[in-house]
Design an enzyme around this catalytic site. Structure first.
Site, PDB file in Angstrom:
ATOM      1  N   SER A 177       0.796  -1.232   0.000  1.00 30.41           N
ATOM      2  CA  SER A 177       0.000   0.000   0.000  1.00 30.41           C
ATOM      3  C   SER A 177       0.826   1.279   0.000  1.00 30.41           C
ATOM      4  O   SER A 177       0.318   2.318  -0.383  1.00 30.41           O
ATOM      5  CB  SER A 177      -0.973  -0.002   1.175  1.00 30.41           C
ATOM      6  OG  SER A 177      -0.336  -0.408   2.356  1.00 30.41           O
TER       7      SER A 177
ATOM      8  N   HIS B  52      -5.641  -4.009  -2.193  1.00 30.50           N
ATOM      9  CA  HIS B  52      -5.366  -3.062  -3.292  1.00 30.50           C
ATOM     10  C   HIS B  52      -5.438  -3.699  -4.678  1.00 30.50           C
ATOM     11  O   HIS B  52      -5.114  -3.048  -5.669  1.00 30.50           O
ATOM     12  CB  HIS B  52      -3.994  -2.414  -3.100  1.00 30.50           C
ATOM     13  CG  HIS B  52      -3.946  -1.504  -1.927  1.00 30.50           C
ATOM     14  ND1 HIS B  52      -4.540  -0.257  -1.928  1.00 30.50           N
ATOM     15  CD2 HIS B  52      -3.433  -1.672  -0.698  1.00 30.50           C
ATOM     16  CE1 HIS B  52      -4.363   0.304  -0.753  1.00 30.50           C
ATOM     17  NE2 HIS B  52      -3.699  -0.528   0.018  1.00 30.50           N
TER      18      HIS B  52
ATOM     19  N   LYS C  90     -12.119  -0.389  -1.122  1.00 24.26           N
ATOM     20  CA  LYS C  90     -11.240   0.319  -2.055  1.00 24.26           C
ATOM     21  C   LYS C  90     -11.849   0.275  -3.463  1.00 24.26           C
ATOM     22  O   LYS C  90     -12.801   0.985  -3.707  1.00 24.26           O
ATOM     23  CB  LYS C  90      -9.829  -0.252  -1.936  1.00 24.26           C
ATOM     24  CG  LYS C  90      -9.259   0.229  -0.596  1.00 24.26           C
ATOM     25  CD  LYS C  90      -7.962  -0.350  -0.180  1.00 24.26           C
ATOM     26  CE  LYS C  90      -7.550   0.313   1.135  1.00 24.26           C
ATOM     27  NZ  LYS C  90      -6.845  -0.552   2.054  1.00 24.26           N
TER      28      LYS C  90
HETATM   29  C1  LIG Z   1      -6.820  -0.683   3.530  1.00 19.69           C
HETATM   30  C2  LIG Z   1      -6.183  -1.957   3.884  1.00 19.69           C
HETATM   31  C3  LIG Z   1      -6.712  -2.780   4.885  1.00 19.69           C
HETATM   32  C4  LIG Z   1      -7.823  -2.329   5.769  1.00 19.69           C
HETATM   33  O1  LIG Z   1      -9.047  -2.350   5.134  1.00 19.69           O
HETATM   34  P1  LIG Z   1     -10.245  -1.466   5.685  1.00 19.69           P
HETATM   35  O2  LIG Z   1     -11.440  -2.034   5.054  1.00 19.69           O
HETATM   36  O3  LIG Z   1      -9.964  -0.075   5.297  1.00 19.69           O
HETATM   37  O4  LIG Z   1     -10.260  -1.622   7.180  1.00 19.69           O
HETATM   38  C5  LIG Z   1      -6.130  -4.019   5.078  1.00 19.69           C
HETATM   39  N1  LIG Z   1      -5.072  -4.425   4.354  1.00 19.69           N
HETATM   40  C6  LIG Z   1      -4.524  -3.642   3.411  1.00 19.69           C
HETATM   41  C7  LIG Z   1      -3.339  -4.125   2.635  1.00 19.69           C
HETATM   42  C8  LIG Z   1      -5.053  -2.385   3.156  1.00 19.69           C
HETATM   43  O5  LIG Z   1      -4.509  -1.588   2.246  1.00 19.69           O
END
Ligand SMILES: *Cc1c(COP(=O)(O)O)cnc(C)c1O
Length: 390
Positions: free
Chosen positions: A178, A206, A237
């Site tokens: 990320s 992602h 996302k």
């Molecule tokens: C954003 C993210 C999460 C967390 O997800 P949320 O639904 O925002 O709590 C977990 N793992 C990765 C790699 C992320 O980028």
């Protein structure tokens, strides 16, 4: 206590690491109004622009009108609305896996899955750059833990070799990292997990919605869906909604329902969210054109930044950092970009290692090519004024 906390806050301030919340009053497609200023949004995880998609909004409204505003209880009590069964069926079908389970967020999913799967007698191997939610899950599990250097399969293998062959082993990785925008070496990880009799968990936060013919994720894109034991991902996302999932074999889901504390001891998702999740799973499978647009935007943006002389690290995806180093300069750069009409976050320790502070751009398919050019021109100007590029 209060004095101690105030001094911690002061120290953060001195290191330019103190964070504060910004007020977002409007967000649609590629633009955002933050602290009263209209900005081009290069900080969003809404990679396909689905958060403002009429079809998702409509589905959310309908679910709320039918089932109410809140779920009223946890899933194991009386909160397991039929919307879950529909969304989980859609999820299994999309991912072509035997079993699926939906969770309240990616953070609580990683925390709970990892802590449920492994304990004090087990060993976990985790990429150095894995997401904080994975790290916290590992801490909570109490398992013996090893962090391997980022994407370094030789290092991982040397750690696996030293580990007791009699212990249960979990290897866990982000699919796309990320803060760096590079990809895990999933084929190599599959080879190693087989060789050392470990199980492999991949976090597709992602990559869900973005890779694979129907947006299934990077695991499918590489045809590894039968080799990866646990595929976790989020709806928050590219799917434009909220919540998270796991897919795998039935034993996994049965076990999690019975042991995963962050699943058991929390209220179910509100109906509106479940409505948008089901719709997002349906829509995302046919969004090939948007996936291609995002790929094209990402390549172009990254190449142009490199030509300008910025250090984009190892990015090969829609997440593109420019690595600056010092906290002060990174914060100044992000402030200057805001003055020029661009929202892009300054990422500092502890999110990234000391000395690698960066501006993290994330692109979305909602952006127009002209908007990207507009941004590049301003990023170049800011970079020159700050002496980051010649
Ligand atoms: C954003 C993210 C999460 C967390 O997800 P949320 O639904 O925002 O709590 C977990 N793992 C990765 C790699 C992320 O980028």
């Amino acid at each position: 206590m209060k004095q101690h906390i105030q001094s911690v806050l002061q120290q953060l301030e001195q290191k330019t690491q103190k964070r504060s919340l910004k007020n977002v009053s409007f967000c649609n497609g590629s633009w955002i109004v933050m602290n009263g200023r209209k900005l081009l949004n290069l900080a969003s995880n809404d990679y396909l622009g689905l958060a403002s998609d009429e079809r998702l909004i409509e589905a959310g409204c309908q679910a709320m009108c039918t089932y109410g505003a809140g779920a009223t209880a946890s899933r194991l009590i009386v909160g397991n609305y039929e919307l879950y069964a529909k969304a989980e069926a859609a999820l299994k079908n999309w991912k072509k896996k035997e079993a699926a389970l939906i969770f309240n967020s990616g953070y609580t999913a990683n925390l709970g899955i990892i802590a449920a799967l492994i304990g004090r007698d087990d060993i976990v191997f985790s990429d150095w750059l894995n997401h904080a939610s994975i790290i916290d899950g590992i801490r909570l599990s109490g398992a013996e833990r090893y962090r391997y250097y980022h994407n370094d399969l030789d290092h991982l293998e040397s750690l696996l070799k030293q580990a007791s062959p009699h212990k249960r082993k979990l290897i866990v990785t982000d699919s796309i990292f990320s803060m760096d925008g590079d990809m895990a070496q999933l084929e190599g990880l599959v080879t190693l997990k087989k060789r050392y009799n470990a199980i492999l968990m991949v976090d597709e936060a992602h990559s869900s919605g973005l890779y694979g013919e129907r947006g299934e994720g990077l695991v499918h894109h590489l045809h590894l869906q039968d080799q990866v034991d646990i595929q976790m991902g989020t709806f928050s996302k590219a799917l434009g909604s909220f919540g998270a999932y796991v897919v795998g074999e039935q034993w996994l889901v049965d076990y999690l329902i019975n042991t995963m504390r962050s699943f058991i001891f929390t209220t179910a998702l509100p109906p509106a969210v479940l409505g948008t999740i089901e719709k997002a799973i349906e829509i995302v499978q046919n969004e090939q054109a948007k996936r291609q647009t995002l790929q094209a935007h990402s390549c172009y943006f990254r190449d142009e930044l490199q030509k300008l002389g910025f250090n984009v690290g190892k990015s090969t995806t829609h997440i593109v950092p420019i690595i600056i180093g010092s906290n002060e300069q990174t914060v100044q750069m992000s402030e200057r970009l805001q003055e020029y009409g661009i929202a892009a976050v300054a990422i500092r320790p502890p999110t990234v290692p000391e000395g690698t502070s960066r501006i993290r751009f994330s692109l979305t398919a909602a952006l127009a090519k002209e908007e990207i050019d507009w941004a590049l021109e301003r990023i170049a100007r800011a970079g020159k004024e700050m002496g980051l590029i010649a």
